[in-house]
Write a protein that holds these residues in place. Structure first.
Motif, PDB file in Angstrom:
ATOM      1  N   ILE A 191       0.840  -1.205   0.000  1.00 30.22           N
ATOM      2  CA  ILE A 191       0.000   0.000   0.000  1.00 30.22           C
ATOM      3  C   ILE A 191       0.870   1.247   0.000  1.00 30.22           C
ATOM      4  N   LYS A 192       1.922   1.239   0.811  1.00 30.71           N
ATOM      5  CA  LYS A 192       2.808   2.401   0.905  1.00 30.71           C
ATOM      6  C   LYS A 192       3.584   2.604  -0.395  1.00 30.71           C
ATOM      7  N   LYS A 193       4.095   1.504  -0.963  1.00 29.07           N
ATOM      8  CA  LYS A 193       4.905   1.579  -2.185  1.00 29.07           C
ATOM      9  C   LYS A 193       4.105   2.135  -3.358  1.00 29.07           C
ATOM     10  N   ASN A 194       2.828   1.760  -3.430  1.00 24.35           N
ATOM     11  CA  ASN A 194       1.985   2.194  -4.542  1.00 24.35           C
ATOM     12  C   ASN A 194       1.161   3.441  -4.235  1.00 24.35           C
ATOM     13  N   GLY A 195       1.359   4.041  -3.053  1.00 23.43           N
ATOM     14  CA  GLY A 195       0.660   5.286  -2.703  1.00 23.43           C
ATOM     15  C   GLY A 195      -0.848   5.124  -2.660  1.00 23.43           C
ATOM     16  N   LEU A 196      -1.326   4.055  -2.057  1.00 23.19           N
ATOM     17  CA  LEU A 196      -2.762   3.773  -2.056  1.00 23.19           C
ATOM     18  C   LEU A 196      -3.490   4.296  -0.822  1.00 23.19           C
ATOM     19  N   GLN A 197      -2.767   4.885   0.131  1.00 23.21           N
ATOM     20  CA  GLN A 197      -3.418   5.446   1.309  1.00 23.21           C
ATOM     21  C   GLN A 197      -4.094   6.751   0.921  1.00 23.21           C
ATOM     22  N   ASP A 198      -5.315   6.944   1.371  1.00 19.38           N
ATOM     23  CA  ASP A 198      -6.078   8.143   1.029  1.00 19.38           C
ATOM     24  C   ASP A 198      -5.399   9.381   1.611  1.00 19.38           C
ATOM     25  N   ALA A 199      -5.288  10.434   0.821  1.00 15.44           N
ATOM     26  CA  ALA A 199      -4.585  11.643   1.247  1.00 15.44           C
ATOM     27  C   ALA A 199      -5.361  12.407   2.323  1.00 15.44           C
ATOM     28  N   LYS A 200      -6.682  12.455   2.208  1.00 17.41           N
ATOM     29  CA  LYS A 200      -7.483  13.222   3.173  1.00 17.41           C
ATOM     30  C   LYS A 200      -7.741  12.438   4.451  1.00 17.41           C
ATOM     31  N   ASN A 201      -8.150  11.198   4.314  1.00 21.22           N
ATOM     32  CA  ASN A 201      -8.429  10.350   5.472  1.00 21.22           C
ATOM     33  C   ASN A 201      -7.425   9.203   5.465  1.00 21.22           C
ATOM     34  N   LYS A 202      -6.386   9.327   6.267  1.00 25.68           N
ATOM     35  CA  LYS A 202      -5.269   8.379   6.254  1.00 25.68           C
ATOM     36  C   LYS A 202      -5.679   6.971   6.684  1.00 25.68           C
TER      37      LYS A 202
END
Length: 107
Positions: free
Chosen positions: A62-73
């Protein structure tokens, strides 16, 4: 005239003998390797691993592909591989993720 400072002798604080910190033993059930199915295997690999390692690999993905939501972590925006793991859901919370991933793990 100077005032005398009242010096009452306080009882010395007793130092409790510190016990050496007992090492925490890992729960053997959590250390037992489990087999991810083919759908989860695309993300974390197909080799058996303990649940903690599978969760770690999933978070790394998830971290490598930037899949965490920017507004709601706390939310994860699924790509195609994760969407299959999450049962077709586009966005899931971190707490919901563990429940959905457990369906793809065999003992």
């Amino acid at each position: 005239m100077a005032k005398k400072a009242a010096t009452k002798s306080k009882p010395a604080a007793k130092k409790a003998a510190k016990k050496p910190a007992a090492k925490r033993k890992p729960n053997p059930a959590l250390m037992k390797p489990v087999q991810p199915d083919a759908i989860l295997g695309v993300v974390v690999g197909s080799k058996p691993a303990p649940r903690g390692q599978i969760t770690k690999k999933l978070r790394d993905y998830i971290k490598k592909n930037g899949l965490q939501d920017a507004k709601n972590k706390r939310n994860i925006n699924a790509d195609d591989a994760l969407k299959a793991v999450f049962g077709g859901k586009k966005t899931v919370s971190m707490f919901e993720m563990t429940k959905l991933v457990s369906k793809h793990i065999g003992a």
